[in-house]
Design a protein around this motif. Structure first.
Motif, PDB file in Angstrom:
ATOM      1  N   LEU C 154       1.246  -1.329  -0.039  1.00 48.80           N
ATOM      2  CA  LEU C 154      -0.231   0.202  -0.726  1.00 48.80           C
ATOM      3  C   LEU C 154       0.653   1.178  -0.044  1.00 48.80           C
ATOM      4  N   ALA C 155       2.170   0.671   0.903  1.00 42.76           N
ATOM      5  CA  ALA C 155       3.099   2.169   0.910  1.00 42.76           C
ATOM      6  C   ALA C 155       3.553   2.900  -0.731  1.00 42.76           C
ATOM      7  N   GLY C 156       3.554   1.415  -1.226  1.00 46.93           N
ATOM      8  CA  GLY C 156       4.950   1.732  -2.701  1.00 46.93           C
ATOM      9  C   GLY C 156       3.485   2.116  -3.688  1.00 46.93           C
ATOM     10  N   ALA C 157       2.388   1.810  -3.488  1.00 52.70           N
ATOM     11  CA  ALA C 157       1.335   2.324  -4.491  1.00 52.70           C
ATOM     12  C   ALA C 157       0.734   3.281  -3.647  1.00 52.70           C
ATOM     13  N   PRO C 169       7.090  12.478 -13.611  1.00 49.24           N
ATOM     14  CA  PRO C 169       7.015  11.660 -14.097  1.00 49.24           C
ATOM     15  C   PRO C 169       7.218  10.137 -13.122  1.00 49.24           C
ATOM     16  N   PRO C 170       6.589   9.245 -13.930  1.00 46.26           N
ATOM     17  CA  PRO C 170       5.616   8.067 -13.488  1.00 46.26           C
ATOM     18  C   PRO C 170       7.092   6.797 -13.069  1.00 46.26           C
ATOM     19  N   HIS C 171       7.923   7.235 -14.006  1.00 42.88           N
ATOM     20  CA  HIS C 171       8.937   5.967 -13.541  1.00 42.88           C
ATOM     21  C   HIS C 171       9.173   7.059 -11.941  1.00 42.88           C
ATOM     22  N   ILE C 172       9.400   7.935 -11.670  1.00 39.98           N
ATOM     23  CA  ILE C 172      10.205   8.276 -11.176  1.00 39.98           C
ATOM     24  C   ILE C 172       9.722   7.685  -9.914  1.00 39.98           C
ATOM     25  N   SER C 173       8.083   7.846  -9.550  1.00 37.04           N
ATOM     26  CA  SER C 173       7.131   7.718  -8.644  1.00 37.04           C
ATOM     27  C   SER C 173       7.610   6.196  -8.037  1.00 37.04           C
ATOM     28  N   MET C 174       7.188   5.038  -9.713  1.00 40.31           N
ATOM     29  CA  MET C 174       7.455   3.957  -9.817  1.00 40.31           C
ATOM     30  C   MET C 174       8.881   3.867  -8.731  1.00 40.31           C
ATOM     31  N   ILE C 175       9.610   3.905  -9.171  1.00 44.21           N
ATOM     32  CA  ILE C 175      11.777   3.581  -8.622  1.00 44.21           C
ATOM     33  C   ILE C 175      11.154   4.260  -7.156  1.00 44.21           C
ATOM     34  N   ALA C 176      10.451   5.279  -6.485  1.00 38.40           N
ATOM     35  CA  ALA C 176      10.446   6.021  -4.981  1.00 38.40           C
ATOM     36  C   ALA C 176       9.165   5.253  -4.249  1.00 38.40           C
ATOM     37  N   GLY C 177       8.670   4.049  -5.019  1.00 35.84           N
ATOM     38  CA  GLY C 177       7.544   3.755  -4.316  1.00 35.84           C
ATOM     39  C   GLY C 177       7.628   2.350  -4.154  1.00 35.84           C
ATOM     40  N   GLY C 178       8.385   1.680  -5.264  1.00 43.38           N
ATOM     41  CA  GLY C 178       8.954   0.305  -5.413  1.00 43.38           C
ATOM     42  C   GLY C 178       9.927   0.019  -4.170  1.00 43.38           C
ATOM     43  N   LEU C 179      10.441   1.287  -4.349  1.00 43.56           N
ATOM     44  CA  LEU C 179      12.214   1.024  -3.010  1.00 43.56           C
ATOM     45  C   LEU C 179      11.144   0.852  -1.863  1.00 43.56           C
ATOM     46  N   LEU C 180      10.145   2.158  -1.210  1.00 42.59           N
ATOM     47  CA  LEU C 180       9.761   2.429   0.155  1.00 42.59           C
ATOM     48  C   LEU C 180       9.055   0.932   0.091  1.00 42.59           C
ATOM     49  N   CYS C 181       8.198   0.203  -0.663  1.00 41.04           N
ATOM     50  CA  CYS C 181       7.433  -0.716  -0.142  1.00 41.04           C
ATOM     51  C   CYS C 181       9.088  -1.988   0.144  1.00 41.04           C
TER      52      CYS C 181
END
Lengths: 210, 210, 210
Positions: C154-157, C169-181
């Motif tokens: 949920l945190a990543g999402a 930009p999506p790839h930035i937030s996806m990398i950040a979210g993925g790392l957090l998760c």
């Protein structure tokens, strides 16, 4: 026409299996009706949802719930009769499995699925009803456990897919695949064939992921 | 507008039922949130998937998860309160069942389903959430067992379908069907009505198909 | 390309988890294959069905069943090896969770879901496979019970959704979210984090609704 008759026969015997499981678990009449329809139609419904053929044919066409309902009523009010018929019911069930697997594969191919997906969806058409029936009764699907059931469906589906790749006319490969599935299943029942189970693991608890 | 308010009320009480079941089984907060949303929305989601109304309204409209989330938080942090409210919650649940069954049937008719399918989808809208809730908790859905619950939903759905066939204006048949379902359910709770269970079978094991 | 590699890696480790659970419950080879594919693909399949992206990518693209099948065969024939690898598998599983949650959220946003729905569908993408795996084995999904697993997803999402709302930009937030998760999940394993469970209720039976 001929196929439709078989389709209805398969629906009927799968519905018998669902209703029988429901009566054994002492569900009420409504529960038996639900389980009967789920066992008969869930495989095809799951397939249709996954290929995007909505609404699923088992919902769209009133014949399927009616057939399942008749099977449920027979089992509910004439349970001893069904117990005595066990042997013929197993034969019908094998025929239903063969037909559903082969028809399901062909339908998936017609909807543009790749060969592997079509075979998987064919197997799902054949075994999905039994899986949903068992999950609704809070059990592990019997089809996942040591029985040559899904494998027979897979063999039939593989023949249909191979026929498509080799440009064999569909009705030829469907008949061949259906027969193979049916014969495999009947032989498996007669000779009590089992497929492999992995060597007993060191521990038997069911921990979290991996 | 009025219907939407009832829809939200039904969502809320079904969510309460899911969250309560989750707390009783000692799920964590996240699990209670999931179970709450599943109990509130799964019936409608299954209906929408089957009629091809994708994405399902309970996913598309943020009000549903928000309402379910609020219900889950209340149950999680104020569980004794909910225990005391058992009687009113049963009334709300009966109202939710009535509304979901009737709205679900009407929606299925609008999507071109035949009368039998529409009634089945209406019942599924009403009872699907409770079924998914129970399956997630590894139990046999209570709705399949000896309770006049689904039958009340079916009666309400049947009125809506009959209204459609007789060209009665939908809001009339929906009100009539909803009231019938609600009254049947409340009477069943009060008088502890049960529906028939088949005569005990000779054996109780759950063998494979048929 | 990079994402696809990660997607395949996530599929592989989730398939390992399903196959391991199947071997522990002594399913036959076919059952292990089914459970392996279900654990790897069910989350994405459920997401695709709900957003109407039919047929689901895990069905349409043959790579997913092939990867899951390879994982199942390894577990089936080399079970002791997997037992020894428990630690790395947990790390891979955390990586798979992170990737599936983030990719699933992004896909739901691209299909026009609102932010709340997108986050829910992202979490479903991450945890759905494990839930279906556990339900098939007639257990309560472990993810619903006292573990910081879904919360990490949920945190990543949430990061991906926030990025969309802030026009990152999506790839930035996806990398950040993925790392957090991923980091949350790994820390939760290492420190045995649990999330809250409601105070023990007065009664523990599981009655009917409410």
């Amino acid at each position: 026409m001929f196929l439709t008759l078989f389709d209805f026969a398969g629906t009927f015997v799968f519905a018998l299996s669902g209703a029988t499981a429901g009566v054994r678990r002492r569900l009420d009449l409504f529960g038996v009706l639900v389980l009967s329809f789920a066992a008969a139609a869930a495989g095809g419904i799951l397939r249709d949802v996954l290929i995007g053929a909505l609404p699923p044919v088992a919902i769209r066409d009133w014949a399927y719930p009616v057939i399942a309902g008749v099977a449920a009523l027979i089992v509910f009010f004439r349970y001893p009769l069904i117990e005595r018929l066990k042997h013929p019911v197993q034969l019908f069930d094998a025929a239903g499995l063969a037909l559903f697997a082969v028809l399901g594969t062909q339908k998936a191919l017609m909807f543009g699925m790749n060969p592997l997906a079509a075979a998987m969806l064919g197997v799902l058409s054949g075994i999905g009803g039994g899986m949903v029936r068992d999950i609704m009764l809070a059990g592990i699907p019997t089809v996942l456990r040591a029985e040559v059931y899904a494998v027979a469906a897979l063999a039939g589906a593989a023949i249909v897919v191979a026929g498509e790749l080799l440009a064999v006319p569909p009705h030829i490969s469907m008949i061949a695949g259906g027969l193979l599935c049916f014969v495999l299943r009947v032989l498996a029942i007669r000779h009590n064939w089992q497929i492999a189970i992995a060597a007993p693991p060191s521990e038997t608890d069911d921990g979290p992921r991996a």
